[in-house]
Design a protein around this motif. Structure first.
Motif, PDB file in Angstrom:
ATOM      1  N   TRP A  51      33.540  63.015 -17.606  1.00 31.81           N
ATOM      2  CA  TRP A  51      33.922  61.589 -17.070  1.00 31.81           C
ATOM      3  C   TRP A  51      34.735  61.883 -15.828  1.00 31.81           C
ATOM      4  N   CYS A  52      34.168  61.101 -14.684  1.00 30.90           N
ATOM      5  CA  CYS A  52      34.835  61.135 -13.614  1.00 30.90           C
ATOM      6  C   CYS A  52      35.482  59.870 -13.059  1.00 30.90           C
ATOM      7  N   LYS A  53      36.565  59.899 -12.107  1.00 29.39           N
ATOM      8  CA  LYS A  53      37.113  58.808 -11.876  1.00 29.39           C
ATOM      9  C   LYS A  53      37.416  58.870 -10.174  1.00 29.39           C
ATOM     10  N   ASN A  54      37.051  57.990  -9.494  1.00 27.97           N
ATOM     11  CA  ASN A  54      37.625  57.805  -7.997  1.00 27.97           C
ATOM     12  C   ASN A  54      38.353  56.604  -7.786  1.00 27.97           C
ATOM     13  N   LEU A  55      38.590  56.134  -6.689  1.00 29.74           N
ATOM     14  CA  LEU A  55      39.231  54.706  -6.367  1.00 29.74           C
ATOM     15  C   LEU A  55      38.535  53.629  -6.678  1.00 29.74           C
ATOM     16  N   LEU A  56      37.199  53.765  -6.851  1.00 30.18           N
ATOM     17  CA  LEU A  56      36.332  52.658  -6.967  1.00 30.18           C
ATOM     18  C   LEU A  56      35.822  52.720  -8.410  1.00 30.18           C
ATOM     19  N   ALA A  57      35.603  53.568  -9.015  1.00 32.07           N
ATOM     20  CA  ALA A  57      34.490  53.475 -10.191  1.00 32.07           C
ATOM     21  C   ALA A  57      34.919  54.896 -10.884  1.00 32.07           C
TER      22      ALA A  57
END
Length: 298
Positions: A51-57
């Motif tokens: 599971w990944c997370k960046n500023l937009l998605a």
């Protein structure tokens, strides 16, 4: 302690990530990677869920290990953008050893917090031989109703979990060290006089489980690598740490923590042994490990 190589997943479509440009060093991006062992297409294989997370998605990546005959691994990637709805539910089918393997997901109502992994109201399942070989999430009834598959007699085994956590002085996560035990809150806290290492500073580190102090390391500039035994739910857990880069490397840097619970066999052997270690180093390769990469922000 042997140095661990940082795994870099490619969760987001069109985003190339290399060992020279790891995801965790990109501002605002983090990931949680869990590896399971289960039966796929008639053979035991490893499944890696990231599971990944960046500023937009948020992003989800699933990789299924290929065969020993040199077969490539099979992967499925899902990007979850707030303005995109259709990708939040879907499926993908592979052919592994001539047998169909299906991945189904429903993340339309998934609840996300600041963590990359959703907190609830979702499911992700992998189907092989008409059996659910891996199920994630709390919407089990909906998953079985949609897929029409039956539960597998063999449950998937969690082999390892790797988390990248960002913070200034406190790093928190949740973990379960026994299949029948509870989920525990783990907190790693770093304290220093000036916030940075200096000759006049004397930093220390503490580990808390469910708010209770279980480990304290003083004079961290001399004890930046080591291991210690603690107990969680009466389960002996060996904790390894390497905080060298926190103290001596400039810029954004991470420390590595490994939590390794002893198996029942290891406990029985250690109880009958005169050795002071609850888990000898030679026994640390077969069971679950929690890896925490704690990135220290200035």
């Amino acid at each position: 302690m042997e140095e661990q190589k940082t795994f870099v997943p490619s969760c987001f479509a069109g985003e190339k990530l290399t060992e020279d440009q790891p995801m965790a060093k990109k501002s605002g991006q983090s990931f949680v990677m869990s590896t399971y062992r289960t039966k796929i297409a008639g053979h035991g294989r490893l499944i890696t869920v990231t599971w990944c997370k960046n500023l937009l998605a948020h992003g989800l990546s699933i990789s299924i290990e290929g065969s020993s005959a040199g077969e490539d691994e099979h992967s499925c990637k899902v990007e979850l953008k707030p303005w995109s709805f259709w990708r939040k539910q879907g499926s993908k089918c592979f052919q592994i050893n001539g047998k169909p393997v299906d991945i189904f997901w429903d993340l339309k109502l998934a609840k996300f917090s600041s963590d990359p992994e959703p907190q609830g109201d979702y499911y992700v399942v992998i189907i092989s031989d008409e059996e659910v070989t891996l199920h994630l999430g709390n919407m089990k009834k909906e998953a079985y109703r949609r897929t029409g598959a039956r539960p597998s007699l063999l449950e998937a085994v969690l082999v390892s979990r790797k988390e990248h956590i960002f913070g200034k002085k406190r790093f928190t996560t949740k973990a379960k060290f026994d299949n029948k035990g509870a989920v525990h809150d783990i907190s790693i806290e770093y304290t220093s006089i000036n916030g940075v290492f200096s000759e006049l500073d004397d930093p220390e580190m503490v580990v808390r489980v469910d708010g209770h102090l279980v480990m304290q390391v003083n004079h961290l500039q001399w004890n930046f690598r080591g291991n210690e035994n603690i107990n969680i739910d009466k389960v002996p857990v060996e904790v390894f740490w390497d905080v060298h880069d926190w103290l001596f490397s400039p810029g954004l840097r991470h420390a590595l923590f490994i939590f390794k619970p002893c198996s029942s066999l290891q406990r029985s052997l250690s109880s009958s042994s005169s050795s002071s270690s609850l888990c000898s180093s030679s026994q640390l390769s077969s069971d679950f490990c929690l890896y925490i990469y704690a990135w220290k922000l200035e």
